[in-house]
Design an enzyme around this catalytic site. Structure first.
Site, PDB file in Angstrom:
ATOM      1  CG  HIS A  90      -1.564   1.321   1.206  1.00 46.59           C
ATOM      2  ND1 HIS A  90      -1.495   2.223   2.541  1.00 46.59           N
ATOM      3  CD2 HIS A  90      -2.540   1.952   0.676  1.00 46.59           C
ATOM      4  CE1 HIS A  90      -1.978   3.550   2.202  1.00 46.59           C
ATOM      5  NE2 HIS A  90      -2.870   2.662   1.136  1.00 46.59           N
ATOM      6  CB  SER A  91       0.795   3.968   0.251  1.00 47.54           C
ATOM      7  OG  SER A  91       1.144   5.779   0.467  1.00 47.54           O
ATOM      8  CG  PHE A  92       6.744   4.657   1.292  1.00 51.29           C
ATOM      9  CD1 PHE A  92       7.762   5.625   0.602  1.00 51.29           C
ATOM     10  CD2 PHE A  92       7.684   4.295   2.255  1.00 51.29           C
ATOM     11  CE1 PHE A  92       9.242   5.761   0.462  1.00 51.29           C
ATOM     12  CE2 PHE A  92       8.897   3.844   2.494  1.00 51.29           C
ATOM     13  CZ  PHE A  92       9.753   4.380   2.065  1.00 51.29           C
ATOM     14  CB  THR A 138       1.534   2.996  -5.014  1.00 48.33           C
ATOM     15  OG1 THR A 138       2.021   3.170  -4.582  1.00 48.33           O
ATOM     16  CG2 THR A 138       0.691   1.647  -4.368  1.00 48.33           C
TER      17      THR A 138
END
Length: 312
Positions: free
Chosen positions: A104-106, A130
């Site tokens: 998720h994301s980063f 992402t």
């Protein structure tokens, strides 16, 4: 609230201490490494994993300086490459030869970079709101500014003698909610459960104060490099974009508004049938707030029997 079916907590020894992780399922089943977003922790997956197929082993790790993992040694900054290296250490300790990544994301950009550097190890790469590699909408020219900011921030933290802040649980929750408006109150409490330590007078954040802005740690690359790194991938890739997620928010200083199209077009062009894209209603934290909206697609993708080709 602990997630249903959680098996155990895990600690992997590293030279600076340990990397903490949560394990769901039997370690005899196909492994999936779950990577949380910036300043989050392994609890980010507590609501999603119980909805996924039971015949996999899910390991959600806390990146260094996050959650219950050790902080880096004094003097060392946190760069994306360091987190990529942490994955290599964890999977070596677990003796995984091949596995899938859910990021998720980063965590997705860290997982994407790992998948490009160690392509033979990653079967499937699932990206939650992402991209597999970091592209800055403001352009690659800003990287020296970010690097300078990162170094100066670490020096400032080291020079500061301020003790760690202790605040009441309610104050901690309100601050968290203010900085993370897309997270529901219930899920904010869930992330704080692993992200704080209780002391006599209240709560302290666990995360390392040297971790500041995400751009200080990101390994931003050019469009040309994005194409090159994508060509290294052997994994099948599923990109789930949240309709009200991070990449739908327009920032005033974005210099390039076609960046989302570039990413999705490149992945489709290079990966061909190994790439799947879908958009779901919800915010950047849709996997935590409304996990049922993504669980079905992730489950089907994980259960698809095709494995990585050895020669592309």
């Amino acid at each position: 609230m602990a997630a249903r079916g959680m098996l155990s907590e895990l600690k992997v020894a590293v030279p600076w201490g340990h990397i903490a992780a949560k394990v769901w399922g039997s370690q005899q089943t196909p492994p999936v490494l779950c990577l949380h977003g910036w300043l989050d922790n392994a609890n980010s997956f507590d609501r999603l994993i119980p909805l996924l197929p039971k015949d996999f082993c899910y390991v959600a790790m806390d990146f260094g300086g996050h959650g219950l993992s050790s902080h880096y040694s004094p003097g060392l900054p946190y760069y994306q490459e360091s987190f990529v290296s942490e994955i290599r250490r964890v999977v070596a300790a677990l003796k995984w030869k091949q596995f899938s990544i859910l990021g998720h994301s980063f965590g997705g950009t860290v997982g994407g970079m790992f998948s490009s550097i160690f392509p033979e190890m990653v079967n499937k790469l699932i990206l939650l709101d992402t991209w597999p590699f970091a592209l800055d909408p403001k352009g690659i020219e800003r990287v020296p500014i970010y690097r300078r900011g990162a170094m100066e921030h670490v020096l400032q933290v080291e020079a500061s003698q301020k003790p760690l802040q202790v605040v009441s649980p309610e104050d901690m929750l309100q601050r968290f909610m203010k900085n993370n408006s897309h997270v529901s109150e219930e899920n904010a409490r869930l992330l704080l459960q692993r992200g704080t330590t209780k002391v006599a007078t209240g709560l302290m954040l666990n995360r390392d104060r040297r971790i500041a802005l995400p751009e200080h740690s990101m390994d931003f690359i050019s469009r040309e490099q994005f194409v090159h790194f994508t060509k290294q991938l052997r994994a099948r890739v599923l990109l789930i974009k949240a309709a009200q997620g991070y990449y739908s928010v327009r920032r005033e200083d974005d210099t390039d508004r076609n960046i989302v199209a570039f990413v999705t077009d490149t992945l489709k062009l290079v990966l061909k049938e190994r790439y799947q894209y879908m958009e779901v209603p919800g915010s950047h934290y849709v996997h935590l707030n409304q996990p049922e909206k993504v669980a079905g697609s992730i489950s089907a993708f994980l259960q698809c029997k095709e494995t990585i080709p050895h020669h592309l």
